[in-house]
Design a protein around this motif. Structure first.
Motif, PDB file in Angstrom:
ATOM      1  N   THR A 182       0.832  -1.206   0.000  1.00 19.45           N
ATOM      2  CA  THR A 182       0.000   0.000   0.000  1.00 19.45           C
ATOM      3  C   THR A 182       0.865   1.253   0.000  1.00 19.45           C
ATOM      4  O   THR A 182       0.630   2.194  -0.771  1.00 19.45           O
ATOM      5  CB  THR A 182      -0.924   0.016   1.228  1.00 19.45           C
ATOM      6  N   ILE A 183       1.877   1.267   0.865  1.00 20.32           N
ATOM      7  CA  ILE A 183       2.769   2.432   0.922  1.00 20.32           C
ATOM      8  C   ILE A 183       3.529   2.569  -0.395  1.00 20.32           C
ATOM      9  O   ILE A 183       3.754   3.685  -0.889  1.00 20.32           O
ATOM     10  CB  ILE A 183       3.744   2.312   2.105  1.00 20.32           C
ATOM     11  N   ALA A 184       3.928   1.443  -0.996  1.00 24.65           N
ATOM     12  CA  ALA A 184       4.638   1.494  -2.273  1.00 24.65           C
ATOM     13  C   ALA A 184       3.770   2.130  -3.351  1.00 24.65           C
ATOM     14  O   ALA A 184       4.246   2.971  -4.132  1.00 24.65           O
ATOM     15  CB  ALA A 184       5.053   0.085  -2.696  1.00 24.65           C
ATOM     16  N   ALA A 185       2.489   1.751  -3.399  1.00 28.41           N
ATOM     17  CA  ALA A 185       1.583   2.300  -4.408  1.00 28.41           C
ATOM     18  C   ALA A 185       1.272   3.763  -4.147  1.00 28.41           C
ATOM     19  O   ALA A 185       1.397   4.617  -5.040  1.00 28.41           O
ATOM     20  CB  ALA A 185       0.291   1.483  -4.445  1.00 28.41           C
ATOM     21  N   VAL A 186       0.880   4.073  -2.905  1.00 25.10           N
ATOM     22  CA  VAL A 186       0.503   5.447  -2.562  1.00 25.10           C
ATOM     23  C   VAL A 186       1.721   6.374  -2.673  1.00 25.10           C
ATOM     24  O   VAL A 186       1.612   7.502  -3.164  1.00 25.10           O
ATOM     25  CB  VAL A 186      -0.090   5.502  -1.143  1.00 25.10           C
ATOM     26  N   GLY A 187       2.876   5.886  -2.226  1.00 25.04           N
ATOM     27  CA  GLY A 187       4.080   6.706  -2.284  1.00 25.04           C
ATOM     28  C   GLY A 187       4.483   7.046  -3.704  1.00 25.04           C
ATOM     29  O   GLY A 187       4.845   8.191  -4.004  1.00 25.04           O
ATOM     30  N   PHE A 192       4.464  11.066  -8.054  1.00 23.51           N
ATOM     31  CA  PHE A 192       4.113  11.436  -9.434  1.00 23.51           C
ATOM     32  C   PHE A 192       3.322  12.750  -9.460  1.00 23.51           C
ATOM     33  O   PHE A 192       3.654  13.672 -10.219  1.00 23.51           O
ATOM     34  CB  PHE A 192       3.294  10.310 -10.064  1.00 23.51           C
ATOM     35  N   PHE A 193       2.300  12.843  -8.622  1.00 21.84           N
ATOM     36  CA  PHE A 193       1.484  14.062  -8.598  1.00 21.84           C
ATOM     37  C   PHE A 193       2.251  15.239  -7.986  1.00 21.84           C
ATOM     38  O   PHE A 193       2.089  16.387  -8.424  1.00 21.84           O
ATOM     39  CB  PHE A 193       0.187  13.822  -7.839  1.00 21.84           C
ATOM     40  N   ALA A 194       3.083  14.970  -6.984  1.00 22.11           N
ATOM     41  CA  ALA A 194       3.867  16.046  -6.371  1.00 22.11           C
ATOM     42  C   ALA A 194       4.826  16.667  -7.384  1.00 22.11           C
ATOM     43  O   ALA A 194       4.936  17.897  -7.480  1.00 22.11           O
ATOM     44  CB  ALA A 194       4.640  15.501  -5.171  1.00 22.11           C
ATOM     45  N   LEU A 195       5.515  15.812  -8.145  1.00 21.27           N
ATOM     46  CA  LEU A 195       6.429  16.325  -9.163  1.00 21.27           C
ATOM     47  C   LEU A 195       5.671  17.083 -10.245  1.00 21.27           C
ATOM     48  O   LEU A 195       6.164  18.086 -10.778  1.00 21.27           O
ATOM     49  CB  LEU A 195       7.224  15.173  -9.779  1.00 21.27           C
ATOM     50  N   GLY A 196       4.453  16.602 -10.582  1.00 22.72           N
ATOM     51  CA  GLY A 196       3.634  17.304 -11.566  1.00 22.72           C
ATOM     52  C   GLY A 196       3.237  18.692 -11.090  1.00 22.72           C
ATOM     53  O   GLY A 196       3.282  19.670 -11.856  1.00 22.72           O
ATOM     54  N   MET A 197       2.855  18.798  -9.808  1.00 23.65           N
ATOM     55  CA  MET A 197       2.479  20.095  -9.248  1.00 23.65           C
ATOM     56  C   MET A 197       3.675  21.030  -9.165  1.00 23.65           C
ATOM     57  O   MET A 197       3.583  22.212  -9.498  1.00 23.65           O
ATOM     58  CB  MET A 197       1.861  19.894  -7.859  1.00 23.65           C
ATOM     59  N   ILE A 198       4.808  20.486  -8.732  1.00 17.31           N
ATOM     60  CA  ILE A 198       6.017  21.312  -8.651  1.00 17.31           C
ATOM     61  C   ILE A 198       6.414  21.816 -10.037  1.00 17.31           C
ATOM     62  O   ILE A 198       6.745  22.987 -10.223  1.00 17.31           O
ATOM     63  CB  ILE A 198       7.172  20.503  -8.032  1.00 17.31           C
ATOM     64  N   GLY A 199       6.338  20.906 -11.004  1.00 19.25           N
ATOM     65  CA  GLY A 199       6.714  21.284 -12.362  1.00 19.25           C
ATOM     66  C   GLY A 199       5.800  22.328 -12.961  1.00 19.25           C
ATOM     67  O   GLY A 199       6.221  23.150 -13.777  1.00 19.25           O
ATOM     68  N   LEU A 213      13.691  20.084 -13.838  1.00 13.77           N
ATOM     69  CA  LEU A 213      12.627  19.098 -14.000  1.00 13.77           C
ATOM     70  C   LEU A 213      13.012  18.012 -14.997  1.00 13.77           C
ATOM     71  O   LEU A 213      12.502  16.890 -14.928  1.00 13.77           O
ATOM     72  CB  LEU A 213      11.340  19.786 -14.467  1.00 13.77           C
ATOM     73  N   ASN A 214      13.907  18.342 -15.923  1.00 20.11           N
ATOM     74  CA  ASN A 214      14.334  17.365 -16.922  1.00 20.11           C
ATOM     75  C   ASN A 214      15.178  16.244 -16.325  1.00 20.11           C
ATOM     76  O   ASN A 214      15.402  15.221 -16.974  1.00 20.11           O
ATOM     77  CB  ASN A 214      15.123  18.058 -18.032  1.00 20.11           C
ATOM     78  N   TYR A 215      15.635  16.449 -15.089  1.00 13.84           N
ATOM     79  CA  TYR A 215      16.495  15.458 -14.441  1.00 13.84           C
ATOM     80  C   TYR A 215      15.768  14.724 -13.314  1.00 13.84           C
ATOM     81  O   TYR A 215      16.392  14.016 -12.529  1.00 13.84           O
ATOM     82  CB  TYR A 215      17.753  16.138 -13.910  1.00 13.84           C
ATOM     83  N   LEU A 216      14.460  14.893 -13.263  1.00 11.81           N
ATOM     84  CA  LEU A 216      13.620  14.195 -12.293  1.00 11.81           C
ATOM     85  C   LEU A 216      12.685  13.249 -13.033  1.00 11.81           C
ATOM     86  O   LEU A 216      12.403  13.449 -14.216  1.00 11.81           O
ATOM     87  CB  LEU A 216      12.799  15.202 -11.475  1.00 11.81           C
ATOM     88  N   PRO A 217      12.183  12.207 -12.369  1.00 17.70           N
ATOM     89  CA  PRO A 217      11.159  11.380 -13.015  1.00 17.70           C
ATOM     90  C   PRO A 217       9.943  12.242 -13.345  1.00 17.70           C
ATOM     91  O   PRO A 217       9.582  13.144 -12.588  1.00 17.70           O
ATOM     92  CB  PRO A 217      10.819  10.337 -11.934  1.00 17.70           C
TER      93      PRO A 217
END
Length: 327
Positions: A182-187, A192-199, A213-217
């Motif tokens: 569960t933690i693996a999936a939620v994390g 993914f969404f956190a990086l999208g918001m930051i970007g 951002l080009n050097y992050l997943p």
């Protein structure tokens, strides 16, 4: 002498046989859980929406550029599939105590890990073959003959699997560290969404550049492509992203025009424009830079490989150090 040769030849076939056994075990594990089948159905539904949306929205009819603008799964489909195949691959063994009989066999943790990883990537590869074939056939039926569909499209499932393997590595690392599916999936989805918001927010709200951002997943920066890879003049709204998640589409565009360029505009919000509702756009362009698409593709490919290697080495280290108890 012959006996010594036989002894010397034993390890390699033995290791490959063990990897095949773990590979088969992991495939059967996924089929038994039926989670991959469920997520595959969801991926087909989401892909169908992308395929049918223009026709349903009243923009149907011949469109020779549909596939080159839309071929390849979106980032959200990629992250869902990565989480599905990887979330319980390591952590699930500890949660369900199946790691006890698995670890009791004369197989090293390294072989167990790489056998599982090979099975996960194989499942993803097969799914992407089906999704790409579905889009190719559906796009041809709905929107007529397509431009830009060169022979390199047969490599797209492999490139997409490589891109998705970054998120597989993230999921495995979190699962290996926490022993919780569960933690693996939620994390992973949360990252993914956190990086999208930051970007999306940091570059336009601060003076920071979006280049890191080009050097992050994730998707990386947003830009506009210009090149001779579609029928007729390139539209101004041929938007692309420059990150790891966009490897498949950028590869397809590059295969059509190796000299193509990507223009990236760094924009900031203007308070004056926001207050003036009848004025110009609330965002203003601070600077513009141009990169070769080949440079963008090479960078994202190297970044993807670096993350895949690093994440899996960390995950393997944690897996090898994990204690197996019956409690």
């Amino acid at each position: 002498m012959g006996k010594m040769n036989k002894v010397g030849e034993t390890p390699n076939p033995g290791r490959w046989g063990q990897i095949r056994a773990i590979f088969k075990y992991e495939i059967l594990w996924n089929l038994r859980k039926k989670k991959v089948l469920a997520m595959f159905i969801i991926a087909i539904v989401l892909t169908s929406l992308d395929l049918l949306f223009p026709a349903l929205w009243g923009e149907g009819g011949p469109n020779p550029n549909f596939l080159i603008e839309n071929l390849g799964p979106g980032s959200f489909i990629m992250i869902l599939l990565a989480v599905t195949v990887a979330m319980s691959s390591i952590s699930g063994e500890f949660e369900e105590k199946t790691i006890i009989p698995l670890a009791s066999k004369p197989v090293s943790r390294k072989i167990i890990y790489f056998g599982k990883l090979l099975a996960m990537l194989t499942v993803l590869f097969i799914i992407y073959i089906v999704l790409d074939a579905y889009l190719l056939i559906g796009g041809r039926i709905l929107y007529g003959p397509q431009t830009g569909m060169t022979a390199v499209i047969i490599a797209l499932p492999f490139i997409t699997t490589l891109s998705t393997a970054v998120w597989v590595g993230v999921t495995l690392l979190i699962g290996s560290a926490t022993k919780s599916s569960t933690i693996a999936a939620v994390g992973t989805i949360g990252l993914f969404f956190a990086l999208g918001m930051i970007g999306g927010l940091v570059p336009v709200l601060t003076s920071a550049s979006g280049q890191p951002l080009n050097y992050l997943p994730g998707s990386g920066e947003s830009g506009q492509a210009s090149g001779d890879f579609i029928q007729g003049p390139t539209p101004e709204n041929l938007s692309i992203n420059t990150g790891v998640d966009s490897l498949p589409r950028n590869f397809l565009l590059y295969s059509n025009d190796p000299t193509a360029q990507v223009t990236i505009r760094e924009q900031r919000f203007s308070l004056e424009n926001i207050e003036n509702t009848q004025g110009p756009s609330p965002s203003v362009t601070i600077r513009t830079r141009t990169e070769q698409l080949s440079q963008v593709l090479t960078r994202s490919g190297i970044v993807a490989l670096a993350y895949i290697i690093a994440l899996n080495l960390f995950s393997l280290t944690l897996f090898k150090r994990s204690e197996v108890t019956e409690g």
